[in-house]
Scaffold this motif. Structure first.
Motif, PDB file in Angstrom:
ATOM      1  N   ILE B 214      56.206 -17.497  41.339  1.00  0.00           N
ATOM      2  CA  ILE B 214      54.848 -18.064  41.352  1.00  0.00           C
ATOM      3  C   ILE B 214      54.344 -18.158  42.789  1.00  0.00           C
ATOM      4  O   ILE B 214      55.035 -18.693  43.660  1.00  0.00           O
ATOM      5  N   PHE B 215      53.151 -17.631  43.030  1.00  0.00           N
ATOM      6  CA  PHE B 215      52.550 -17.701  44.368  1.00  0.00           C
ATOM      7  C   PHE B 215      52.207 -19.146  44.718  1.00  0.00           C
ATOM      8  O   PHE B 215      51.639 -19.872  43.906  1.00  0.00           O
ATOM      9  N   ASN B 216      52.580 -19.577  45.918  1.00  0.00           N
ATOM     10  CA  ASN B 216      52.145 -20.892  46.375  1.00  0.00           C
ATOM     11  C   ASN B 216      51.692 -20.862  47.815  1.00  0.00           C
ATOM     12  O   ASN B 216      52.308 -20.240  48.672  1.00  0.00           O
ATOM     13  N   GLN B 217      50.563 -21.463  48.048  1.00  0.00           N
ATOM     14  CA  GLN B 217      50.066 -21.692  49.404  1.00  0.00           C
ATOM     15  C   GLN B 217      49.793 -23.179  49.485  1.00  0.00           C
ATOM     16  O   GLN B 217      49.215 -23.760  48.568  1.00  0.00           O
ATOM     17  N   GLY B 218      50.234 -23.812  50.569  1.00  0.00           N
ATOM     18  CA  GLY B 218      50.048 -25.255  50.707  1.00  0.00           C
ATOM     19  C   GLY B 218      48.833 -25.602  51.526  1.00  0.00           C
ATOM     20  O   GLY B 218      47.909 -24.798  51.673  1.00  0.00           O
ATOM     21  N   ILE B 219      48.854 -26.812  52.074  1.00  0.00           N
ATOM     22  CA  ILE B 219      47.690 -27.294  52.831  1.00  0.00           C
ATOM     23  C   ILE B 219      47.957 -27.299  54.331  1.00  0.00           C
ATOM     24  O   ILE B 219      47.119 -27.716  55.111  1.00  0.00           O
ATOM     25  N   GLN B 220      49.139 -26.792  54.725  1.00  0.00           N
ATOM     26  CA  GLN B 220      49.566 -26.964  56.116  1.00  0.00           C
ATOM     27  C   GLN B 220      48.745 -26.145  57.108  1.00  0.00           C
ATOM     28  O   GLN B 220      48.699 -26.464  58.284  1.00  0.00           O
ATOM     29  N   ASN B 221      48.065 -25.097  56.631  1.00  0.00           N
ATOM     30  CA  ASN B 221      47.282 -24.257  57.554  1.00  0.00           C
ATOM     31  C   ASN B 221      45.784 -24.546  57.526  1.00  0.00           C
ATOM     32  O   ASN B 221      44.999 -23.834  58.130  1.00  0.00           O
ATOM     33  N   ILE B 222      45.393 -25.556  56.767  1.00  0.00           N
ATOM     34  CA  ILE B 222      43.957 -25.863  56.682  1.00  0.00           C
ATOM     35  C   ILE B 222      43.462 -26.344  58.050  1.00  0.00           C
ATOM     36  O   ILE B 222      44.083 -27.192  58.682  1.00  0.00           O
ATOM     37  N   LYS B 376      51.611 -13.175  55.210  1.00  0.00           N
ATOM     38  CA  LYS B 376      52.984 -13.216  55.716  1.00  0.00           C
ATOM     39  C   LYS B 376      52.988 -13.173  57.244  1.00  0.00           C
ATOM     40  O   LYS B 376      52.301 -12.360  57.853  1.00  0.00           O
ATOM     41  N   ASP B 377      53.760 -14.051  57.838  1.00  0.00           N
ATOM     42  CA  ASP B 377      53.886 -14.111  59.300  1.00  0.00           C
ATOM     43  C   ASP B 377      52.538 -14.281  59.989  1.00  0.00           C
ATOM     44  O   ASP B 377      52.322 -13.791  61.097  1.00  0.00           O
ATOM     45  N   SER B 378      51.620 -14.951  59.321  1.00  0.00           N
ATOM     46  CA  SER B 378      50.304 -15.155  59.922  1.00  0.00           C
ATOM     47  C   SER B 378      49.965 -16.636  59.834  1.00  0.00           C
ATOM     48  O   SER B 378      50.452 -17.348  58.960  1.00  0.00           O
ATOM     49  N   SER B 379      49.129 -17.114  60.750  1.00  0.00           N
ATOM     50  CA  SER B 379      48.684 -18.497  60.643  1.00  0.00           C
ATOM     51  C   SER B 379      47.377 -18.569  59.854  1.00  0.00           C
ATOM     52  O   SER B 379      46.734 -19.609  59.776  1.00  0.00           O
ATOM     53  N   ALA B 380      46.954 -17.440  59.299  1.00  0.00           N
ATOM     54  CA  ALA B 380      45.726 -17.426  58.490  1.00  0.00           C
ATOM     55  C   ALA B 380      45.880 -18.385  57.318  1.00  0.00           C
ATOM     56  O   ALA B 380      46.975 -18.652  56.848  1.00  0.00           O
ATOM     57  N   ASN B 381      44.758 -18.893  56.864  1.00  0.00           N
ATOM     58  CA  ASN B 381      44.765 -19.822  55.733  1.00  0.00           C
ATOM     59  C   ASN B 381      43.953 -19.238  54.592  1.00  0.00           C
ATOM     60  O   ASN B 381      42.987 -18.522  54.818  1.00  0.00           O
ATOM     61  N   VAL B 382      44.357 -19.562  53.358  1.00  0.00           N
ATOM     62  CA  VAL B 382      43.577 -19.097  52.224  1.00  0.00           C
ATOM     63  C   VAL B 382      43.142 -20.284  51.372  1.00  0.00           C
ATOM     64  O   VAL B 382      43.892 -21.252  51.193  1.00  0.00           O
ATOM     65  N   ILE B 383      41.909 -20.222  50.905  1.00  0.00           N
ATOM     66  CA  ILE B 383      41.406 -21.196  49.939  1.00  0.00           C
ATOM     67  C   ILE B 383      40.759 -20.397  48.815  1.00  0.00           C
ATOM     68  O   ILE B 383      39.901 -19.547  49.068  1.00  0.00           O
TER      69      ILE B 383
END
Lengths: 404, 404
Positions: B214-222, B376-383
């Motif tokens: 399952i894909f997960n992105q957290g809130i740490q890069n917001i 991957k290996d990026s500080s980019a953020n996704v919403i």
């Protein structure tokens, strides 16, 4: 052959909803084998041979082992339920008036005949209120339970307040959409939510309070001036059923309330119902769902049928010997025509009073029996303020709502 | 003597919550007789003789007939649960990682040893999600289930977005209030809600998807820029877990989402969790409650203990042979530092692109595996935008919300 053979009484909106949901559900070991209806001449969506017209054809049929009662008439419904239990047939009912008025007797009959009665569909349509109270909240002390228990009036209030429709237009739309009961007075005068509240009192606090003992005021006397007053103060008007525990006393009533944007109930519109439970452990919990309509209520009834097939019964394990129902002092807004004389001496405190050319209002604290006397034979309207007494002591909301 | 003698593993926040709720609950035929903890030297709120330090003291004790497992370590927890089941001891667990990673095996073990495992406390604290899915929604086809499954990150987002706190301040406050787990990365990087989503998939759709799938992105890069973007458009950012059915496919992921005022999830703040279920019969239902904290989660565990005393077990009756988990194309907003090079060719469509002096963003449609590669290996953020694809086709909200 299915294990459960259902005899269904009534084939109105909810009966048809059950039929549809049951047909789509292939996993449930239950079939509707006979449907008993009143009027042989009425046109129906099924062939005539699906129907019988004499209750005995179901009650005396030993192959039928589950009765689902979905008729309008509470007295006839109670007769059917009693007969079914006596014959050892479990019962599923969605008749809130029948259940609320006969709850003591229903509990007794279940014990005598060791046969369960379930009635999830009687309270707030698709929201599993009774089941959640029985299976989950039975472990904790509930401080307060309140909510929007009637989809029809919430729909009307939404149309009237948010869309500036007239009361009559809104009522017609509710009926056209199948959200209003056969007799709309039960909804608009607050009887329907009162029956539900009476049932909820049993499962939340372990006490049976006959609906006649519960104060109810509906939405039928709400005026344009009341709506303007609410708008000016950034409030909405919602018809709430509410039961609050004060040590050894339970206060319960149904009345229109001013609701501010900070309350989760403010955001529940149209035919949606909401139940807000406040308990010692869980704190605040909110359940929102469709409170009316063919399939939502059909699902609640279907879930009871499934529960019967799993030998489920209500445990009703609250010990409430120390609790009694008693009325409280509440802060209310009472609006009236300027030429009407009301006995304001019944208020303990009056904090605001306004009299204009046509209408006026007072805001103050009054005992509920006095309020009842005040409103009797009057066109005056009352809206509970959800004021300091209830909101800050008992029910401090911890949601953050943005004030837009 | 009580019928159920509990061996408890772990005496952290939830363990103490269970102890407190169980002590106050005199109706439940269950007592904690042994508590197994790791560290003999740690100071605890009970006398030392209440504790044992070797799991065997509980597992080999034939007088103990219920194991409650509330330790942090998922692998050790699974060892304990397996041993308990082998010895015919029913298990209650609140370990979401352990359950999510081993669900297939847990279902198998329950069948082999005819001994139940319940884990309501593993999913959304005090909200009875699993029970409601099992007992109520099992009768209908669920189209979508989504919500705020993590109290800690919702608390942080509320403080950061609504109260302009820094991320570090907000995280500290969450930990001080007991809303954050021992290791905050599980929360803030979206693993905790992913474990819960994996469990929910089993009970809502009948399929087990290992959390690794399952894909997960957290809130740490917001970033501040992301928050400013949301504010300008009248949106909030919420970390949502979401599973949607598209005919024979289930799409599931955890990611920050832009949420508009029309969504009931917009209004759920602080440590509250919310679960929004959309089904064929009930339509939309919302459950809101405390998703973290000692007593709310303690109540969920207590309710499982009560269910065990009533011989309850999960039926797990969804037939899902025709369903598979597969990733979808989603509309997302990706923000990045201006000096970072990202491969935007992976987007199917880009509808907006902005590059400023320090940072920029694109909005477009992308497949989830490609998104994973991009980040991957990026500080980019996704919403995720909660855009047209999901909101208008599958999940048209029928609540009316006032735009303030």
């Amino acid at each position: 052959m299915s294990k459960y053979r259902i005899g269904l009484f009534g084939f109105g909106c909810v009966g048809q909803g059950l039929y549809e949901t049951l047909e789509k559900n292939i996993q449930l070991p239950a079939d509707i084998v006979k449907i008993c209806v009143k009027d042989p001449d009425k046109e129906r969506p099924l062939a005539a041979d699906a129907f019988v017209y004499d209750p005995k054809e179901i009650l005396n049929d030993d192959t039928i082992n589950l009765v689902v009662e979905l008729i309008d008439d509470a007295d006839k419904a109670f007769d059917i339920v009693q007969e079914a239990l006596k014959r050892g047939k479990p019962v599923v009912s969605a008749n809130k008036k029948m259940v609320a008025e006969n709850l003591d007797r229903l509990i007794e009959l279940q014990q005598i005949h060791r046969t369960p009665v379930l009635y999830e569909g009687a309270v707030c349509g698709s929201i599993p209120v009774i089941k959640t109270l029985e299976d989950y909240y039975s472990l904790e002390q509930i401080r307060e339970i309140k909510g929007i228990f009637n989809g029809s009036t919430n729909y009307i209030l939404t149309k009237v307040i948010e869309e500036n429709k007239s009361y009559d237009e809104a009522l017609e739309a509710a009926q056209a959409n199948g959200f209003a009961e056969t007799d709309p007075t039960l909804d608009v005068e607050g009887y329907d939510p009162k029956y539900k509240l009476s049932i909820v009192l049993q499962h939340a606090f372990g006490i049976h309070v006959h609906p006649d003992q519960i104060f109810n005021q509906g939405i039928q006397n709400i005026t344009r001036a009341d709506i303007a007053f609410a708008r000016e103060r950034g409030l909405k008007i919602k018809l709430l059923a509410k039961a609050t525990r004060y040590e050894d006393r339970i206060s319960a009533f149904v009345a229109p309330h001013f609701v501010s944007r900070e309350s989760p109930l403010y955001h529940v519109e149209n035919e949606y119902n909401a139940v807000l439970v406040n308990g010692d452990f869980a704190n605040e919990q909110l359940l929102v769902g469709k409170g009316a309509g063919k399939l939502p209520t059909g699902l609640a009834v279907l879930s009871d049928v499934a529960s019967i097939t799993q030998d489920y019964q209500y445990i009703l394990n609250r010990e409430a010997s120390d609790l009694s129902h008693s009325s409280t002092t509440e802060e209310v807004y009472v609006s009236f025509k300027s030429d009407e004389t009301l006995d304001f001496s019944m208020f303990h405190v009056i904090s605001e009073k306004y009299v204009g050319q046509q209408s006026g209002y007072v805001i103050g604290e009054i005992d509920i029996p006095a309020l009842k006397t005040l409103l009797k034979d009057s066109s005056a309207n009352v809206i509970f303020t959800s004021g300091a007494r209830a909101e800050t002591e008992i029910h401090k909301l911890t949601y953050s709502y943005e004030i837009g």
